[in-house]
Design an enzyme around this catalytic site. Structure first.
Site, PDB file in Angstrom:
ATOM      1  N   CYS A 114      47.018  45.506  36.776  1.00  0.00           N
ATOM      2  CA  CYS A 114      47.581  46.204  37.940  1.00  0.00           C
ATOM      3  C   CYS A 114      46.940  47.579  38.117  1.00  0.00           C
ATOM      4  O   CYS A 114      46.659  47.996  39.240  1.00  0.00           O
ATOM      5  CB  CYS A 114      49.087  46.419  37.766  1.00  0.00           C
ATOM      6  SG  CYS A 114      49.971  45.028  37.099  1.00  0.00           S
ATOM      7  N   ASP A 115      46.744  48.306  37.031  1.00  0.00           N
ATOM      8  CA  ASP A 115      46.421  49.732  37.137  1.00  0.00           C
ATOM      9  C   ASP A 115      45.035  50.130  36.643  1.00  0.00           C
ATOM     10  O   ASP A 115      44.619  51.271  36.832  1.00  0.00           O
ATOM     11  CB  ASP A 115      47.469  50.551  36.357  1.00  0.00           C
ATOM     12  CG  ASP A 115      48.862  50.319  36.915  1.00  0.00           C
ATOM     13  OD1 ASP A 115      48.975  50.142  38.135  1.00  0.00           O
ATOM     14  OD2 ASP A 115      49.823  50.295  36.128  1.00  0.00           O
ATOM     15  N   CYS A 139      50.261  47.374  32.227  1.00  0.00           N
ATOM     16  CA  CYS A 139      49.549  46.339  32.975  1.00  0.00           C
ATOM     17  C   CYS A 139      48.143  46.795  33.379  1.00  0.00           C
ATOM     18  O   CYS A 139      47.975  47.484  34.390  1.00  0.00           O
ATOM     19  CB  CYS A 139      50.346  45.946  34.217  1.00  0.00           C
ATOM     20  SG  CYS A 139      49.518  44.668  35.181  1.00  0.00           S
TER      21      CYS A 139
END
Ligand code: NAP
Length: 310
Positions: free
Chosen positions: A137-138, A134
């Site tokens: 997300c990261d 992701c």
């Protein structure tokens, strides 16, 4: 009290099914699962969902769908479904969740699909320590360091383009010498000077530093078998998804990859009263809008089925 309709999953398919079923007065109970809003909440801007000429953030789109369903009477249970069975005497479906057991006359499965990893040694320990699926997300954790995306589809290209905001350099590791992604997406990636495609390459091994964080990978040339080491701080996997259908046991038929088979021209599964919609039942299109369309059809199919019981 037994439910009329349970909907499992809250991606575009689940929410659209919930909107239609709620408007039809079925007051559906919707199980959100662990990832409320599904995969779209981990994407950035959605540019191809009709009605949003300026694009819309995936999480905003999902929140709007959630509100819309709730407005018409959908109810949410923030529980993960563990298994699905059917009582032989009553024909009722029994949905067992992290919070209990619920019975319903009809069920719509809209559980989507989960990111796939190649299954190399040490992988599980590395997830969250330099290995992820992701970018949204990261990605921001990896500023001014080299990172890589694995895959050649739309997801890989989208993630690679997004990561150029943060990383010093983005390697696109693909097992062939041609991308599978749409032409527009290919152009976006191949014209970006921060993205370096590594053709005919796969990851053969991960290497960590003393803290257990990813430090490098061994790349293998898929043509020659030659290997070399590439220092990287993070690898973003984008090699497709596995449908989340296992919990349905023998109540559904699946294809070899695990996608639920539905009857031609319908969202009905092999079990009357059990319907499937979205990525969990769609090995071909896998788009937010096609999932939403299938969710609508599943709600209409479920409504007709429930009427036939009266
Ligand atoms: P995908 O299209 O199935 O692509 C998966 C990629 O991973 C392929 O390039 C494949 O290589 C590679 N791959 C698969 N297994 C591998 C392995 N074990 N090792 C190395 N590489 C491997 O999946 P996706 O990109 O997630 O897209 C799924 C669907 O969502 C598609 O229909 C796509 O169009 C759609 N999507 C659309 C958008 C958008 O329109 N904005 C964004 C994201 C996704 P090969 O090419 O060699 O098979």
């Amino acid at each position: 009290m037994d439910e009329k309709l349970i909907i499992i999953g809250t991606g575009p398919a689940g929410y659209t099914a919930a909107i239609y079923a709620a408007r039809a007065g079925l007051s559906p109970l919707v199980f959100t699962g662990a990832q409320l809003g599904g995969q779209l909440t981990t994407t950035t801007e959605v540019e191809n969902f009709p009605g949003f000429p300026q694009g819309i953030m995936g999480s905003d789109l999902m929140f709007a769908m959630s509100e819309q369903a709730e407005k018409f009477g959908a109810r949410y249970a923030y529980e993960e479904v563990l298994s699905l069975a059917q009582e032989s005497c009553s024909g009722l479906f029994v949905v067992t969740t992290s919070g209990g057991a619920y019975k319903a006359k009809a069920v719509i499965i809209a559980t989507g699909a989960t990111a796939r990893y190649p299954g190399l040694p040490g992988e599980e320990k590395l997830i969250g320590h330099g290995l992820t699926a992701c970018a949204t997300c990261d990605g921001a954790f990896y500023r001014e360091v080299p990172v890589a995306v694995v895959g050649g589809g739309d997801s890989a290209c989208e993630e690679a383009a997004f990561l150029t905001r943060f990383a010093s350099e983005v390697f696109l590791i693909h097992r062939r010498d041609q991308l599978r992604a749409s032409k527009a997406m290919q152009q976006r990636v191949l014209s970006n000077p921060k993205i370096q495609p590594l053709w005919n390459s796969t990851i053969a091994a991960y290497h960590t530093d003393a803290a257990g964080e990813l430090a490098a990978v061994t790349l293998r040339d898929t043509q020659t078998g030659a290997t070399r080491e590439l220092p990287l701080k993070c690898v973003f996997m984008a090699i497709g998804h596995t449908p989340n259908s296992a919990f349905a046991g023998a109540l559904v038929e699946r294809d070899a990859a695990g996608f639920i088979r539905t009857l031609p021209g319908s969202t009905a599964t092999a079990t009357p009263g059990l319907f499937a919609a979205g990525d969990v039942a769609d090995p071909v299109y896998q788009q937010a809008i096609s999932a939403a369309g299938m969710g609508c059809r599943a709600a209409l199919d479920a409504e007709r089925y429930l009427l036939s019981l009266e």
